[in-house]
Design an enzyme around this catalytic site. Sequence first.
Site, PDB file in Angstrom:
ATOM      1  N   SER A  52       0.840  -1.197   0.000  1.00  0.00           N
ATOM      2  CA  SER A  52       0.000   0.000   0.000  1.00  0.00           C
ATOM      3  C   SER A  52       0.870   1.239   0.000  1.00  0.00           C
ATOM      4  O   SER A  52       2.085   1.159   0.239  1.00  0.00           O
ATOM      5  CB  SER A  52      -0.912   0.030   1.239  1.00  0.00           C
ATOM      6  OG  SER A  52      -1.816  -1.037   1.250  1.00  0.00           O
ATOM      7  N   SER A 110      -3.780  -3.692  -2.774  1.00  0.00           N
ATOM      8  CA  SER A 110      -3.033  -2.470  -2.461  1.00  0.00           C
ATOM      9  C   SER A 110      -3.987  -1.374  -2.012  1.00  0.00           C
ATOM     10  O   SER A 110      -5.045  -1.172  -2.613  1.00  0.00           O
ATOM     11  CB  SER A 110      -2.256  -2.005  -3.701  1.00  0.00           C
ATOM     12  OG  SER A 110      -1.512  -0.846  -3.427  1.00  0.00           O
ATOM     13  N   ASP A 116      -4.227   2.498  -1.852  1.00  0.00           N
ATOM     14  CA  ASP A 116      -3.570   3.685  -2.398  1.00  0.00           C
ATOM     15  C   ASP A 116      -4.456   4.899  -2.109  1.00  0.00           C
ATOM     16  O   ASP A 116      -5.453   5.134  -2.796  1.00  0.00           O
ATOM     17  CB  ASP A 116      -3.367   3.529  -3.912  1.00  0.00           C
ATOM     18  CG  ASP A 116      -2.691   2.206  -4.251  1.00  0.00           C
ATOM     19  OD1 ASP A 116      -1.462   2.173  -4.299  1.00  0.00           O
ATOM     20  OD2 ASP A 116      -3.415   1.207  -4.440  1.00  0.00           O
TER      21      ASP A 116
END
Length: 349
Positions: free
Chosen positions: A226, A264, A266
């Site tokens: 991340s 992830s 973000d």
Amino acid sequence: MKAPELGIKIGVYEHGKRNSIADLGVKVGHATLIEGEDVRTGVTVLLPPVKNPYKERLFASTFVMNGFSKPIGFVQVDELGYIETPVALTNTLSVYTVASAMVKHMIELNPDLKSVSPVVMECNDAYLNNVRKMAVKEEHYFEALKNASLDFEEGAVGAGTGMSAFEFKGGIGSSSRVVEIGGEEYTVASLVLANFGKREDLTIAGVPVGLELKDYPGRGTSGKGSISMVVATDAPLTARQLKRLAKRAVVGLARTGGYAYHGSGDVVLAFSTAQTVPFDKEPHPISFLPDNSLSRLFKATAEATEEAIINALLQAKTVEGNGHVRYALPVEKLLEIMERYGRLERSTQ
């Protein structure tokens, strides 16, 4: 050393004096936890340049590229258009502890407070850190707060202690840019907590560094990870315009080889230091730049974020923990690669 000091030029705009989010008067403090064989984590706190963030609220907004993330406070920021606390970074399972400490901090500053929205962002450092131990305590938030300064360390420190990036050691990185709009100079800066990326995806100033270093030791994750990104500017912008600014941080992320893979998280928080939203005073006029003047700020945001990620890699040292090793990006090999591609500034060698 940061990218410019090594002769790596990212973007076209000039840097601020400190080449960090401190160019906006934002102080940054760390609490770093290295205990035994398996605790490699910490807390990083960003203090906006106001005496009391609850009473001197700053216009702000957020953007979520991929929502596999657990930030606290984003809902109210987007609803009301401001932040009312410092901003903290830590590991995934410690956001709640840090948020609790931040609430206590705000209560100390404001005895009449009955509600507050702490802003805490996170990445998962479980590769190098035994995150299940929940080693971060409320006292570590206050330690980071006490350590806050315009001169702050980057790399494997604070919240970045156990983070990885492109299967190298990641962590905290920052960079700034200065642009001219209508005869006025404005600064945009980014601070990131970088914990993402596959080795082969790493790109620095357009050079496929990750492919060149694909056989370097230390690989061994899916590359999900991340990244938490904080963008600050002294340009007078509304919350709506700050959301537009926040989106451009992802352009910088992409330029380093960030693809927001499944798994992830973000996320971006953007705020302006130009003016405050008073808590208990009469409404007052605000000013803001017209939308058709924002393009340079957008580009500067992308450049600052791109370099902040690379600066995190360049300044992080090798860390061993939790049965794993994350090696620092091999700077000498990197410079050889950049020179071979003709992307090293000769004047700084």
